[in-house]
Scaffold this motif. Structure first.
Motif, short mmCIF file in Angstrom:
data_model
loop_
_atom_site.label_atom_id
_atom_site.label_comp_id
_atom_site.label_asym_id
_atom_site.label_seq_id
_atom_site.Cartn_x
_atom_site.Cartn_y
_atom_site.Cartn_z
N ARG A 158 0.83 -1.21 0.00
CA ARG A 158 0.00 0.00 0.00
C ARG A 158 0.87 1.26 0.00
N GLN A 159 1.96 1.24 0.75
CA GLN A 159 2.86 2.39 0.76
C GLN A 159 3.53 2.58 -0.60
N TYR A 216 2.30 1.61 -3.48
CA TYR A 216 1.26 2.06 -4.42
C TYR A 216 0.95 3.54 -4.23
N ASP A 217 0.91 3.99 -2.99
CA ASP A 217 0.68 5.42 -2.73
C ASP A 217 1.81 6.27 -3.31
N THR A 226 1.36 6.51 -7.05
CA THR A 226 0.24 7.37 -7.45
C THR A 226 0.64 8.84 -7.43
N PHE A 227 1.61 9.22 -6.58
CA PHE A 227 2.09 10.59 -6.60
C PHE A 227 2.76 10.91 -7.93
N LYS A 282 -1.20 -2.38 -9.03
CA LYS A 282 -2.53 -2.37 -8.41
C LYS A 282 -3.10 -3.78 -8.35
#
Length: 285
Positions: A217-218, A220-221, A224-225, A242
């Motif tokens: 999750r980290q 992926y975040d 996304t930036f 994803k």
């Protein structure tokens, strides 16, 4: 007049004068010597490019073998032996990268980047996978580049390299992984972590999937930036990342909700079935 053949312009000149004009063209001129030097330079560059492609292929193969070895960490009785063996394999890969660095001495790396990029991405994936197994964290690009600084260990090699110079310091070679190669390698790492999650559950390890879920999750975040502002290859990897995150989260959901109902030796089969269903729904082959 009408009929007859039209005479060419050079037919008015004597044959001896035309022969002298041809002889003046044949001798090597400055233009011909320039083109020959261009030909030699292009042939040398092409040969170097082909050598780098072969080295990159070897780096990719050895890095994949290291990744396959590291997947045995969860099922091996002694994981330290797996880690030590993987370190030996990665050192062999670094020797190949050293040859790449030697080939690029005095050259612009970006002119040959397409030849070595696949191997560097696979190496980043293997190194980051080993680093995660050891520390449960993500290795930085600076740490990877520190491992890619090489010195001449052989005395004869050092003597030959320094014979024409007065510098007695040992020669060093370095090869820096570009940020794009680093990001692409980390994106491929998420697929290996998803497989690690499924295999760890099959071995009865219930804690690892939740650690992997938070870690992915980290990542992926972070991706996304970047979004669509980064290189095209990075944005293309975002979909695969994803997918890996969704599969790991689905495994954690099954463990949390139905973990007490399903025997541990059957959890891996349940996850693999759910993974196939997710791929079919989203049109993956």
């Amino acid at each position: 007049g009408s009929g007859g053949f039209r005479k060419r312009k050079h037919d008015h000149f004597p044959h001896g004068q035309r022969r002298e004009e041809k002889e003046n063209v044949n001798p090597p001129s400055a233009l011909m010597s320039s083109f020959k030097s261009f030909q030699l330079e292009l042939d040398t560059r092409h040969d170097k490019y082909e050598r780098l492609v072969k080295l990159s292929r070897d780096i990719t193969i050895e890095s994949k073998r290291t990744i396959f070895l590291l997947h045995r960490f969860t099922s091996a009785p002694n994981g330290e032996e797996i880690l030590s063996e993987s370190e030996v394999k990665l050192n062999a890969v670094r020797q190949k990268i050293k040859q790449v660095a030697q080939e690029l001495i005095g050259e612009d790396m970006y002119q040959f980047h397409r030849a070595i990029s696949p191997g560097l991405q696979e190496y980043v994936e293997a190194v980051s996978f080993q680093y995660f197994i050891k520390t449960r964290s993500l290795i930085s690009v600076e740490e990877i580049n520190k491992q890619l600084i090489f010195t001449a260990e052989d005395r004869e090699e050092t003597t030959n390299m320094t014979s024409n110079s007065h510098d007695k310091q040992p020669h060093t070679w370095s090869l820096k992984v570009t940020p794009v190669d680093y990001l692409l390698g980390v994106a491929d790492l998420t697929g290996e972590l998803m497989r690690l999650c499924i295999s760890s559950v099959g071995n009865g390890d219930i804690d690892t999937p939740f650690e992997l879920s938070q870690f992915l999750r980290q990542i992926y975040d972070g991706f996304t930036f970047i979004g669509n502002t980064g290189p095209y290859e990075v944005s293309k990897k975002l979909y695969t990342l994803k997918q890996s995150l969704a599969k790991v989260e689905n495994a954690c959901y099954t463990l949390k909700v139905r973990g007490s109902e399903i025997p541990k030796h059957m959890l891996a089969d349940v996850f693999s079935t759910k993974t196939e269903l997710i791929d079919q729904e989203e049109g993956l082959p």
